[in-house]
Enzyme design. Structure first.
Site, PDB file in Angstrom:
ATOM      1  CB  CYS A 124     -56.726 -26.672 -24.460  1.00 54.07           C
ATOM      2  SG  CYS A 124     -55.123 -26.235 -25.173  1.00 54.07           S
ATOM      3  CB  THR A 125     -60.664 -30.205 -23.163  1.00 53.96           C
ATOM      4  OG1 THR A 125     -60.887 -29.715 -24.488  1.00 53.96           O
ATOM      5  CG2 THR A 125     -61.984 -30.582 -22.529  1.00 53.96           C
TER       6      THR A 125
END
Length: 75
Positions: free
Chosen positions: A39-40
């Site tokens: 997600c980062t």
């Protein structure tokens, strides 16, 4: 494509309503959890392109089930 209207809390302390973006392009990307490696990377990719999206009058919003405190840290 048209979307149904919705209202969600946001990290800027103002509720976001989709109708506030009428006349603009909107990218909503959904991710499972703040501060996870995948997600980062996804969020960083959108951030790298943010100026190009803005030139096209396109707003970009990330959505997950985490709470606002977690989003503020992740942001």
């Amino acid at each position: 494509m048209n979307a149904l209207n919705f209202t969600l809390p946001s990290t800027n302390k103002v509720k976001y309503n989709l109708k506030d973006s009428l006349g603009k392009f909107v990218v909503l990307y959904f991710y499972p959890k703040d501060d996870t490696p995948g997600c980062t990377i996804e969020t960083n990719d959108f951030n790298k392109l943010l100026s190009k999206f803005r030139k096209l009058e396109c707003e970009v919003f990330g959505v997950s089930k985490d709470n606002l405190k977690s989003h503020e840290k992740f942001r």
